[in-house]
Design a protein around this motif. Structure first.
Motif, short mmCIF file in Angstrom:
data_model
loop_
_atom_site.label_atom_id
_atom_site.label_comp_id
_atom_site.label_asym_id
_atom_site.label_seq_id
_atom_site.Cartn_x
_atom_site.Cartn_y
_atom_site.Cartn_z
N CYS A 184 0.84 -1.19 0.00
CA CYS A 184 0.00 0.00 0.00
C CYS A 184 0.88 1.25 0.00
N PRO A 185 0.35 2.36 -0.53
CA PRO A 185 1.10 3.63 -0.46
C PRO A 185 0.99 4.21 0.95
N VAL A 186 2.13 4.60 1.49
CA VAL A 186 2.18 5.20 2.83
C VAL A 186 2.68 6.63 2.70
N LYS A 187 1.83 7.57 3.05
CA LYS A 187 2.21 8.98 2.98
C LYS A 187 2.89 9.39 4.29
N LEU A 245 4.12 17.13 3.28
CA LEU A 245 4.32 15.81 2.69
C LEU A 245 5.78 15.63 2.35
N THR A 303 7.30 12.27 1.68
CA THR A 303 7.43 11.26 0.62
C THR A 303 6.28 10.29 0.72
N THR A 304 6.10 9.50 -0.33
CA THR A 304 5.16 8.39 -0.32
C THR A 304 5.94 7.10 -0.53
N PHE A 317 5.93 2.83 -0.74
CA PHE A 317 5.09 1.68 -1.03
C PHE A 317 5.62 0.51 -0.21
N SER A 334 -3.15 4.86 6.51
CA SER A 334 -1.86 4.66 5.85
C SER A 334 -1.07 5.97 5.74
N THR A 335 -1.37 6.91 6.63
CA THR A 335 -0.66 8.19 6.69
C THR A 335 0.04 8.32 8.03
N GLY A 383 9.14 17.32 -0.92
CA GLY A 383 8.23 16.59 -1.77
C GLY A 383 8.60 16.66 -3.24
#
Length: 257
Positions: A31-34, A41, A43-44, A46, A79-80, A107
């Motif tokens: 999953c994408p994790v912010k 922000l 980074t994102t 995975f 997921s943040t 970012g």
């Protein structure tokens, strides 16, 4: 339970003799994790959808963005992950430009780190060969057996005791999570070595070195860049770790044979 890291998917298996069958297989979840740093922000990532606090802390440390003592608060919402540091504005180093910038630029640039300084693990820790060989029993997880699609990182102390074991879809994420877990537990990483299922280019070695890990052992082979990075950072780098043998590429004095 390893099942929480997986999700079932239908597939069709085709055999060389012409037979076929419909089956279900377990795939590793991603999953994408912010990751937000001081409200911005950063980074994102995975990653596997668990141990997100450990992932955030470890990533910021192994990327050279902050030290653990600078972290003031960590909050996970789905997921943040929100990380707040003692300084509202962190000065960070852009590898591409060599300039020091404000957090707002993170970012856009993606890879940033603090103003460069020579990496050197200031630890005199040494490990008995038997302690390193014992790590082989921790190199494979139940999740990997189910999916064949995950990596693992573990931390083991000088007595051979397993301190941290983390599974993730990414080898770099597994290292980040292991480091994050260690700092959250208050472990002294200079007294532990790291096990990794992933190959070791310079990037991976440097992540562990930034956290103060004196020895890295992997069942895979390192890249030449990883060996050179380990030599410069005073890190012992072991490849092809097996029950019967290991290959030491750098700082062999850390293994007492």
């Amino acid at each position: 339970m390893p099942e929480k890291y997986t999700t079932p998917y239908p597939a069709k298996r085709i055999y060389s003799d012409g037979r076929s069958e419909d089956i279900k297989v377990l795939l590793a979840k991603e999953c994408p994790v912010k990751l937000f740093l001081n409200g911005k922000l950063f980074t994102t990532l995975f990653a596997s959808p668990f141990e997100l606090k450990e992932l955030a802390v470890g990533h910021l440390i192994t990327e050279g963005i902050v030290s653990f003592r600078e972290i003031e608060n960590i909050e996970v919402e789905g997921s943040t992950v929100h990380v707040r540091t003692r300084k509202e504005t962190q000065e960070i180093y852009a590898e591409t430009s060599g300039e020091v910038g404000e957090i707002e630029e993170v970012g856009k640039a993606g890879k940033k780190e603090k103003a460069s300084r020579e990496l050197f693990v200031d630890s005199d820790s040494m490990f008995e060969p038997q302690v390193v060989f014992a790590g082989t029993e921790h190199l494979e997880s139940d999740t990997y057996k189910l999916t064949r699609g995950t990596h693992l990182a573990a931390l083991i102390d000088r007595n051979g005791k397993l301190a941290v074991q983390i599974v993730d879809v990414g080898r770099h994420n597994a290292v980040d999570k292991a480091v994050g877990a260690a700092f959250l537990k208050g472990l002294d990483l200079s007294q532990h070595y790291m096990l990794s299922t992933g190959r070791q280019p310079a990037y991976m070695v440097i992540k562990a070195a930034r956290a103060g890990v004196p020895l890295i052992a992997t069942k895979s082979m390192p890249f030449d860049s990883g060996v050179e990075a380990a030599k410069k950072a005073n890190v012992c780098l072991i490849g092809q770790l097996r029950n019967e043998s290991m290959l030491i590429f750098a700082s062999e004095w850390r293994v007492k044979f």
